[in-house]
Design an enzyme around this catalytic site. Structure first.
Site, PDB file in Angstrom:
ATOM      1  N   HIS A   1       4.620  57.905  61.469  1.00 60.23           N
ATOM      2  CA  HIS A   1       4.534  57.115  61.828  1.00 60.23           C
ATOM      3  C   HIS A   1       6.555  56.718  62.136  1.00 60.23           C
ATOM      4  CE1 HIS A   1       3.829  54.827  58.170  1.00 60.23           C
ATOM      5  NE2 HIS A   1       4.855  54.465  58.350  1.00 60.23           N
TER       6      HIS A   1
ATOM      7  N   ILE B   1       3.087  45.472  50.555  1.00 60.12           N
ATOM      8  CA  ILE B   1       1.734  44.402  50.469  1.00 60.12           C
ATOM      9  C   ILE B   1       0.665  44.750  48.530  1.00 60.12           C
ATOM     10  CG2 ILE B   1      -0.029  44.472  51.892  1.00 60.12           C
ATOM     11  CD1 ILE B   1       1.118  45.941  53.826  1.00 60.12           C
TER      12      ILE B   1
ATOM     13  N   CYS C   1       2.301  41.043  67.348  1.00 61.00           N
ATOM     14  CA  CYS C   1       1.686  40.675  68.181  1.00 61.00           C
ATOM     15  C   CYS C   1       0.093  40.096  67.905  1.00 61.00           C
ATOM     16  CB  CYS C   1       1.606  41.841  69.084  1.00 61.00           C
ATOM     17  SG  CYS C   1       0.344  41.686  70.566  1.00 61.00           S
TER      18      CYS C   1
ATOM     19  N   HIS D   1      -2.346  55.888  51.168  1.00 62.25           N
ATOM     20  CA  HIS D   1      -3.040  54.982  50.851  1.00 62.25           C
ATOM     21  C   HIS D   1      -3.812  55.258  52.439  1.00 62.25           C
ATOM     22  CE1 HIS D   1      -1.526  51.694  48.016  1.00 62.25           C
ATOM     23  NE2 HIS D   1      -0.295  51.961  48.974  1.00 62.25           N
TER      24      HIS D   1
ATOM     25  N   THR E   1       2.113  53.907  52.857  1.00 64.16           N
ATOM     26  CA  THR E   1       1.746  53.854  53.954  1.00 64.16           C
ATOM     27  C   THR E   1       0.408  54.932  54.432  1.00 64.16           C
ATOM     28  OG1 THR E   1       2.688  51.780  55.173  1.00 64.16           O
ATOM     29  CG2 THR E   1       0.409  52.176  55.895  1.00 64.16           C
TER      30      THR E   1
ATOM     31  N   CYS F   1       2.061  38.138  74.877  1.00 60.20           N
ATOM     32  CA  CYS F   1       1.666  36.726  73.881  1.00 60.20           C
ATOM     33  C   CYS F   1       2.972  36.512  73.495  1.00 60.20           C
ATOM     34  CB  CYS F   1       0.952  37.216  72.877  1.00 60.20           C
ATOM     35  SG  CYS F   1       1.541  37.956  71.450  1.00 60.20           S
TER      36      CYS F   1
HETATM   37 ZN   LIG Z   1       5.928  53.535  57.071  1.00 57.18          ZN
HETATM   38 ZN   LIG Z   2       1.383  40.511  71.864  1.00 56.86          ZN
END
Ligand SMILES: [Zn+2]
Ligand SMILES: [Zn+2]
Length: 352
Positions: free
Chosen positions: A66, A275, A112, A46, A43, A101
């Site tokens: 991340h 993906i 989420c 990308h 990711t 939520c």
């Molecule tokens: Zn990752």
């Molecule tokens: Zn949420």
């Protein structure tokens, strides 16, 4: 505490540099962590190329990263109530969801319904400052205690390990199942181990890259070399003509999705974590008549803590997939090694 730090700043698609930027301040229920190791994810490549315009990241300049581990350097107000102390070793993950939520309340916080809404949801390294820096701020929902027996670089691969466990969970891998995996990158290899942790009888991994095939074989998986032709009949031959109980699609290419569905046994289930960037035709007739199931698998949802003992015990192998290390100042080299399929790179660790 210094007031500035080094960070990888992406100025616009494909243009980045290491810059001196202010050290962020942790807010309520957040910590500031000293990043010791961050691993490069598909990711990231990308996102740096600008493949998700206006979404990941919402705008440039941006600091990605991340998959990381480090130690807590400062606590925001309230973080101590969750048991955190300065100096604690932690591994991070990216989804800091709203917690309110319906999807969050049901435990599916990776879905989420307040995704990306200012003040309610953030995803570090995607729409909020990431960990390609000396320091990063994370909410307490996104940090997990790193056992002493795991190094920081191993800790940086706990997030992708949790994603691999999530896709094996989404695939409902049952004891004794034959599990086919399309794609032998980091997630594919980790998913093979995750499938075994759930009791898979056989793991068959399909890949076309020499180095990755060798790595998969060294992990004890059966391998199918996709350069030798259509892997679907090959998997059928290996399974008495029946096909695999479960397919875990970890490549994200249209042809791999078709293989993953094609090689399924009647009543089989495919969980897709790759993906594709373009649409894919799916064999709806076979899906109906053979009652195949196709489900998506996004990030992880609760698997960070569950995967930690499996990583610690070596049942999900992370050290074995770390192939390269670079200092943050050489990020350009690290990224070009990552995208070069002939380099043998699987997981590359960057050290800020
Ligand atoms: Zn990752
Ligand atoms: Zn949420």
């Amino acid at each position: 505490m210094p007031s500035t730090m080094q960070a990888l700043v992406v100025l616009e698609p494909n243009r980045f540099e290491i810059r001196e930027v202010p050290v962020p301040t942790p807010g309520p229920n957040e910590v500031l962590a000293r990043v010791r190791a961050v691993s490069i994810c598909g990711t990231d490549a990308h996102l740096i190329r600008g493949d998700y315009p206006g979404f990941w990241p919402p705008s440039f300049p941006f600091i990605p990263g991340h998959e990381w581990a480090g130690e807590i350097a400062a606590l925001g107000p309230g973080a101590e109530r969750y048991g955190w102390r300065v100096g604690d070793r932690v591994a991070g993950t990216s989804h800091d969801a709203c917690g309110v939520c319906q999807k969050c309340v049901e435990g599916r916080y990776n879905l989420c319904e307040n995704y990306g809404r200012e003040g309610l949801h953030r995803q570090y390294g995607h729409n909020t400052q990431g960990a390609d820096a000396t320091y990063v701020v994370h909410g307490v929902k996104c940090i997990f205690r790193l056992p002493d027996s795991l190094t920081f670089e191993e800790g940086a691969v706990v997030d992708p390990a949790s994603i691999a466990l999530h896709v094996a969970n989404r695939g409902n891998v049952a004891p004794g199942d034959t599990v086919a995996i399309t794609g032998g990158g980091a997630i594919g290899l980790l998913a093979g181990d995750a499938a075994r942790a759930r009791g898979a009888g056989r793991v068959i991994l399909i890949e076309r890259n020499e180095g990755r095939l060798a790595k998969a074989a060294s992990f004890g998986f059966e391998v199918v070399d996709a350069r030798d032709g259509d892997p679907v009949p090959a998997v059928r031959r290996m399974t008495d003509g029946l096909g695999a109980d479960v397919a875990l699609e970890c490549a994200g290419s249209p042809v791999a999705v078709q293989w993953a569905l094609g090689l399924l046994r009647r009543g089989g289930r495919c969980a897709a974590v790759g993906i594709p960037t373009v649409g894919v035709e799916v064999p709806i007739q076979r899906i109906v008549l053979d009652e195949l199931e196709l489900v998506g698998s996004r990030a992880s949802a609760g698997e960070m803590r569950r995967v930690m003992p499996l990583v610690e015990q070596g049942r999900i192998r992370v050290r074995e997939i770390i192939t390269h290390r670079f200092p943050l100042g050489h990020y350009d080299q690290a990224l070009s090694t990552f995208v070069d399929r002939s380099s043998g790179a699987i997981k590359i660790i960057v050290e800020p």
